[in-house]
Design a protein around this motif. Sequence first.
Motif, short mmCIF file in Angstrom:
data_model
loop_
_atom_site.label_atom_id
_atom_site.label_comp_id
_atom_site.label_asym_id
_atom_site.label_seq_id
_atom_site.Cartn_x
_atom_site.Cartn_y
_atom_site.Cartn_z
N PRO B 120 0.74 -1.20 -0.10
CA PRO B 120 0.13 0.11 -0.28
C PRO B 120 0.83 0.69 0.20
O PRO B 120 1.74 1.34 0.54
CB PRO B 120 -0.86 -0.25 1.53
CG PRO B 120 -0.23 -1.02 2.25
CD PRO B 120 1.05 -1.92 2.01
N VAL B 122 0.50 3.37 1.81
CA VAL B 122 1.11 4.92 3.14
C VAL B 122 2.48 3.83 3.13
O VAL B 122 2.98 4.90 4.19
CB VAL B 122 0.16 3.75 4.42
CG1 VAL B 122 0.51 2.43 4.23
CG2 VAL B 122 0.34 4.18 5.08
N ILE B 123 2.89 2.84 2.62
CA ILE B 123 3.91 2.55 3.15
C ILE B 123 5.55 2.83 2.54
O ILE B 123 7.11 3.68 2.94
CB ILE B 123 4.61 1.23 3.35
CG1 ILE B 123 5.65 0.94 4.39
CG2 ILE B 123 5.11 0.78 1.44
CD1 ILE B 123 5.69 -1.16 4.18
N THR B 124 4.86 3.95 1.66
CA THR B 124 5.96 4.73 0.83
C THR B 124 5.88 6.38 0.31
O THR B 124 7.09 7.04 0.99
CB THR B 124 6.15 4.30 -0.69
OG1 THR B 124 5.12 4.19 -1.20
CG2 THR B 124 7.20 3.58 -0.75
N PHE B 125 5.03 6.64 1.28
CA PHE B 125 4.64 8.30 0.99
C PHE B 125 5.39 9.22 1.78
O PHE B 125 6.06 10.39 1.67
CB PHE B 125 2.72 8.40 0.58
CG PHE B 125 2.99 8.73 2.50
CD1 PHE B 125 2.14 8.04 3.23
CD2 PHE B 125 2.15 10.55 2.60
CE1 PHE B 125 1.71 7.76 4.24
CE2 PHE B 125 2.07 10.43 4.18
CZ PHE B 125 1.54 9.74 4.53
N LEU B 126 5.54 9.00 3.43
CA LEU B 126 6.87 9.49 4.39
C LEU B 126 8.45 9.19 3.25
O LEU B 126 9.10 10.19 3.39
CB LEU B 126 6.70 8.92 5.73
CG LEU B 126 5.35 9.41 6.01
CD1 LEU B 126 4.78 8.59 7.46
CD2 LEU B 126 4.96 10.96 6.44
N PRO B 127 9.14 8.11 3.25
CA PRO B 127 10.57 7.93 2.88
C PRO B 127 10.09 9.01 1.13
O PRO B 127 11.17 9.93 1.35
CB PRO B 127 10.48 6.67 2.40
CG PRO B 127 9.18 5.98 3.15
CD PRO B 127 8.42 6.69 3.72
N LEU B 128 8.98 9.06 0.70
CA LEU B 128 9.10 9.79 -0.38
C LEU B 128 9.03 10.73 -0.01
O LEU B 128 10.47 11.75 -1.60
CB LEU B 128 8.72 9.59 -1.62
CG LEU B 128 8.30 8.46 -2.22
CD1 LEU B 128 6.30 7.53 -3.18
CD2 LEU B 128 9.22 8.19 -3.36
N TYR B 129 8.72 11.61 0.20
CA TYR B 129 8.36 13.13 0.62
C TYR B 129 10.13 13.80 1.26
O TYR B 129 11.22 13.56 0.60
CB TYR B 129 7.50 13.62 1.81
CG TYR B 129 7.70 14.70 2.62
CD1 TYR B 129 6.92 15.57 2.33
CD2 TYR B 129 8.61 14.68 3.91
CE1 TYR B 129 7.43 16.26 3.07
CE2 TYR B 129 8.57 15.85 4.84
CZ TYR B 129 8.37 17.32 3.97
OH TYR B 129 7.99 18.55 4.71
N MET B 130 10.80 12.40 2.07
CA MET B 130 11.70 13.01 2.82
C MET B 130 12.94 12.92 1.55
O MET B 130 14.07 13.84 1.97
CB MET B 130 12.59 12.19 3.61
CG MET B 130 11.52 11.70 4.97
SD MET B 130 12.08 13.71 5.90
CE MET B 130 13.92 13.71 5.43
N LEU B 212 -3.55 12.58 -1.38
CA LEU B 212 -2.68 12.74 -0.03
C LEU B 212 -1.71 12.78 -0.38
O LEU B 212 -0.74 13.94 0.24
CB LEU B 212 -3.24 11.32 0.44
CG LEU B 212 -1.48 11.25 1.33
CD1 LEU B 212 -1.96 12.14 2.60
CD2 LEU B 212 -1.68 10.23 2.44
N VAL B 216 1.18 16.38 0.74
CA VAL B 216 2.05 16.58 0.89
C VAL B 216 3.58 16.56 0.34
O VAL B 216 4.03 17.83 0.52
CB VAL B 216 2.50 14.60 1.57
CG1 VAL B 216 3.68 14.58 1.83
CG2 VAL B 216 1.06 14.49 2.47
#
Lengths: 302, 277
Positions: B120, B122-130, B212, B216
């Motif tokens: 899903p 949800v698992i990649t959107f935070l590291p992609l942001y970083m 989303l 972000v």
Amino acid sequence: MYNQKTTLKSKFTSFLFVVPYLFLFISFLFFPLLYGIYISFHDYNLLSQENPFIGLENYMEIFSFGSSLSDLFFEGLWKTIQFVIYSVPLLVIIGLGLALLLNSLPGKIRGLFRTIYFIPYAISVSVISILFLWILDTNSGLLNNFLMKLGISPIAWLTELPYAWISIVGATIWWTIGFNMIIFINALNEVPEELYEASSIDGAGAWSNFIHITLPSIRPIMLFVVITSTIASFNVYGQPYLMTRGGPGDSTEVLLMSIVDQAFNQRELGSASAMAILMALIMIVVSIIQFKISSPKKQGGN
Amino acid sequence: MKQYGKKTFLIILATVIAAIFLIPLLWMISTSFKNDFEAIAGGLNWIPKDFTWENYTYTLFSQGVDVPIFTWMFNSIFVGIAGTVIIVTVDAMAAYALARLDVPFKKTLFSIFISTLMIPFVITFLPLYMQFSNLGLLNTYAALIFPYTANAFGVFLLFQFFKGFPKELEEAAVLDGANKWKIFTRVVIPSARPIMWTLAIFSFMQIYNDFLWPLVATNSPEMRTITTGIAVMQQGSFVSSYGKLMALTTIATVPILIIFLIGQKQLIKGITQTGIK
């Protein structure tokens, strides 16, 4: 010798076809996956310069019940699960119902109705949410004004329970039901005509046909729809974020909202990543369980 | 006679349900032509008492407002087209090679790609942001385009098609002395056009409608997409100004609705093909 050289060259040129996708796959899917796990092992704050390695501490904090992070995760998870429980059965049953209805209409008007039922699927979640925010407005909204005409007093659709959930679930069904309907229409058309012919000789009624022929025949597709709807419902974000802002109180603040808040308002990226990874694992496990429960031993998946 | 009555009942039922799907959209359009006073007053009048274009002229042309709506529309359409072109090109090449050519470890590669369909977002959107933040690429088109191009859905969809592609066409081209690239561009691509359109419509709709990730990945007003832009407006200067909000959502919906109505057949084909397999 010559042959070996040509196969090697051939393999190389064939591989070149895959390189562009492979590059994008590694850069924007595979690497982020590992990077996310890396971040979740650190005390990673967006504002601080140093982000020390802390091993599994973020995960342990989530599982030490009573801590604020644990509360944030499990309360968010509970609300997401509530949404899944409310929405998935309706998404499956109504989707199938609309497909059955369309299939029993005369061919000439079938296409028109299919298009109408499918239209909302083309629209973005922010448009849908803002549109329903307006229609469900307590004082000026279309729905309450209509109910008042019928002599029913206004309902606080977005700020009271259980109405806030009813609104979010209703908007979601209105928005996405066309997708499930399309899949069911196709599944119904694949059921061999002979099965129905044989049973009509036996004098079986429509309901008996539905239970004994239609349902068993579309079982693999049913499973597919249950799994995709469950995953979609787990990912719910835009509707509560825009329609209820997680309210009343925090009763509709789903897990993805908590994760986004933890990451970008609290700026605690490490613990937010740990929450995100746990959420993804739960989703994967749930879909595997659904698959195991519903697939018959003689593997009818194809 | 009984059969006739049943048919009529079903048509009436279908019409009532159609109304449920259409009324919110018609109300959106109706409200967009009302002034704020009439909108807030409520009521059930479908034809505005005081018909006005003001909401459209204000959102589109008013000077100095924080609604760069043309920029948002341009961003959404540009990002949607760019992402779609990359996805269709790159996925077609990879899917064709994995299905038909002698790519080393092709089974392993294909399984790895396909297994990520279960992962899903949800698992990649935070590291992609970083990742984009570290590279200083937040608030750029790159951030709004590339994350979508890694999705294995298109490879999966096209792989199915190329698996069933008739050998004879390729073989004839080989006899003519064409190399792999020529075969791909001159023989394979033309016959794969319908399925590639299916993937294109899917991809465009996904990127254009996503919420989303663009929320972000951007925070400057001129880099917003239309879907995130209207969400910002709803919480900002248009709050409770429903006439203007409905004008904004109507404008945002028109392009995607046109594409949907044109590409509906392809879209349905794509959904059913992935649904069965």
